[in-house]
Design an enzyme around this catalytic site. Sequence first.
Site: not given
Ligand code: FMN
Length: 782
Positions: A411-412, A414, A489, A570, A618, A711-712
Amino acid sequence: MKIAIIGGGPAGLYAAILLKKQRPQAEITVYERNRADDTFGFGVVFSDATLDNFEKYDPPSYRRITQEFAYWDDIAVHFRGSVHRVGGNGFCGCSRRTLLLLLQERARELGVTLLFETDIDDEARFADADLIVLADGINSRFRDKHIDHFQPQVDLRSNKFAWMGSTRPLDAFTFIFQETEWGPFIAHAYQYEAGRSTWIFETDAETFRRAGLEGLNEQQSADRMGKIFGWFLDGHPLLTNRSMWRNFPMIRSQRWVKDNMVLLGDAKATAHFSIGSGTKLAMEDAIALADAMAQAPTVDVALQTYEHGRREEVEKTQHAADVSLVWFEHVDRFWDFDPVQFAFGVMTRAKAITYDNLTLRAPEFVREVDKAFAKQVRGKGFNVDLETPVAPMFQPLKLREMEVANRAVVSPMCMYSAKEGVAGDFHLVHYGSRAIGGAGLIFTEMTCVGRDARITPGCAGLWNDEQQAAWTRIVDFVHANSSAKICLQLGHAGRKGATKLMWDGMDRPLEQGGWDTISASPLPYFPDSQVPREMDRAAMDRVKQEFVGSALRGEASGFDMLELHCAHGYLLASFISPLTNQRTDVYGGPLENRLRYPLEVFSAMRAAWPAHKPMSVRISATDWAAGGITGDDAVVIARAFGEAGVDLVDVSTGQTVRDAQPIYGRMFQTPFSDQVRNEARVATMCVGNITSADQVNTILAAGRADLVALGRPHLVDPSFTMRAAAWYGADIVCPPQYLPGKEQIFRNSVRDRQDFEDLKIKGKPKTRAELKAEATKPLAAE
Ligand SMILES: Cc1cc2nc3c(=O)[nH]c(=O)nc-3n(C[C@H](O)[C@H](O)[C@H](O)COP(=O)(O)O)c2cc1C
Ligand SMILES: Cc1cc2nc3c(=O)[nH]c(=O)nc-3n(C[C@H](O)[C@H](O)[C@H](O)COP(=O)(O)OP(=O)(O)OC[C@H]3O[C@@H](n4cnc5c(N)ncnc54)[C@H](O)[C@@H]3O)c2cc1C
């Protein structure tokens, strides 16, 4: 001690039994307005786990209950001429009337006073009672009398249902999904004693109306149901007993206790019949109350302990019931599914049952699910194995000309580690290792289209040559060393810009070195955040050009795919949500208008991005806030982007406003992906608290998403996909440098998996159906 119990249903009677056992000297009276054997409904169901509880708390009533019960182990799903059976479920059914009669008998035996035909309308008559138990059912008079205190929320669901009975014998918990000229009807049926089964019929309001059920009396509507399900009823009649059609009320009460009065059972909270937990919840409430009363020094403390200790469990059951009822309310979404995939969806609808879990219990069924999935993939032009297909997670997917080798996605995220927007060594290692780790597709973090488009000073960008060179290095590495595809992204922070790095204070405004922010409307995120400037047309043109410029640079860097970030509050999201868009021009007002600018940006990027490469968007499919975006809006948004040429909708949620109230849990955003995919008919990627390959397979096999992003989990495990591939025995590309590691994990996984399965099977207690079958089996000849 004096205890008054209002209501002689399962909650009231079982509470009377347990409290009397605990305090033989107490004067306990149950007041019931009906006669002793005067009961509605047909059968009730309990799981083996609930029966274990009953055995522990009152063995005599447990023994009587289990003597009277019908057991079954299988769930059977009938859909479009097919039937799929899944074993290992361990449920029991019993007549509600028998249950109440034996609970009454047990209560009397212990010395409880039972007063029937006694309608209580005022608690004042119990002024001398130490405890008043309000177990007066779903329409609780006392909950409503103290409505300001208990604060019940009643969510009247849209489907119509009616409870009937039949003499049709059944050897499984049976779901029948029946197409009719008016629309779909569903029967939930199970046997509860010899020659008697419960039949709950359910349909949506429109089908109900079209079928002319409105205004029919009990017998007439039973006749109509008899005709629809006649092929299955096999000449057996449908029986009625107050079998009126109604809408199910999901009830949640803010408080359960008032002075020495306590709500129990349906009076306090209900759970939809599709998970068969109404009577279970009622009796387990009684157990929780009795436990609290046993331990606490005063009634007051006991009632607080009961409420605090029990609430989470009840809410968990209610959440599972909610997820399940929503599945049934939207069954038409899945009506064109392959029957085996449909049956898999029925089985896994409430999250407790998963792909791996079913593989243990019903391996043949899961093999069929895998085959159906592989067949769909073959239909898209992939030459995949249909006889021994790999698990859905490892089936390829094609978006335009881009092929991804498996369905696991990074997942994207930052990383807040760029310098003046330039991705550095950290990024190379971060993306590179996750690509080598086996994910089919990798998303970059939100890459900003201009300096002022950044969220924080550490955000990556793509607006100059240096940044482009940095991204090219990363993309080249990914392509040279893995089979992963990489998606860029692109986003603009809008009013959430000029904020601190995540670890210094998420979304908090920078104290120094910030920049001016823009948004759809001049509304700050936090009260003390910068007030953004409302975008005028010139700003819109400038930002659109920035997006196009970055997309062109992305193409030059070699990215395989492009995503437009229209989520999480955003800039572009701020146009879509009514909570952040208060414009009065053509970009504000109805959703169609609010979508105008994001769609304009998307179309400009689509035109600049090569036609053979896919694009995704997204979205936040709900704002989790009153007056904000809902799942239904998300379907409209997805359709609009679909028409503009989007290939995949990346379904996230929330982060729009500060006071949102998300409901977290395992896979908590997946229902939105399901809704968008199966209503808007676009490919989706889901994300959000998905932590295991088992969940990935469950989601994909049930048709709730086409790709699954994590993501995480990827932050701590770059090789998440490689390890899952070893577990499921699916081949996966690995760079030659790492081959010995791959070979080892694949070899060990076969043994580890076998050990795990043996352990699970050995550790699983026998169901009562199995025990009963064993006990009645004739001894083998010596
Ligand atoms: C550290 C961090 C940075 C993130 N940055 C972005 C981002 O740049 N763009 C985005 O669309 N979502 C971002 N997210 C959201 C994740 O893509 C994801 O949707 C969210 O963490 C839930 O998924 P997970 O439960 O698998 O972590 C970020 C999440 C985390 C934890
Ligand atoms: C029509 C219908 C059919 C159902 N059929 C089934 C089924 O087949 N299987 C199943 O598992 N679940 C069934 N349910 C759900 C199930 O009944 C409940 O989830 C479960 O019984 C909850 O137990 P309870 O003790 O909290 O409430 P109830 O079983 O509703 O018991 C409440 C009792 O309080 C009495 N009462 C109410 N007000 C007063 C008063 N003022 N004074 C004195 N007495 C009062 C009522 O007469 C009733 O006996 C059915 C529900 C409905 C509405």
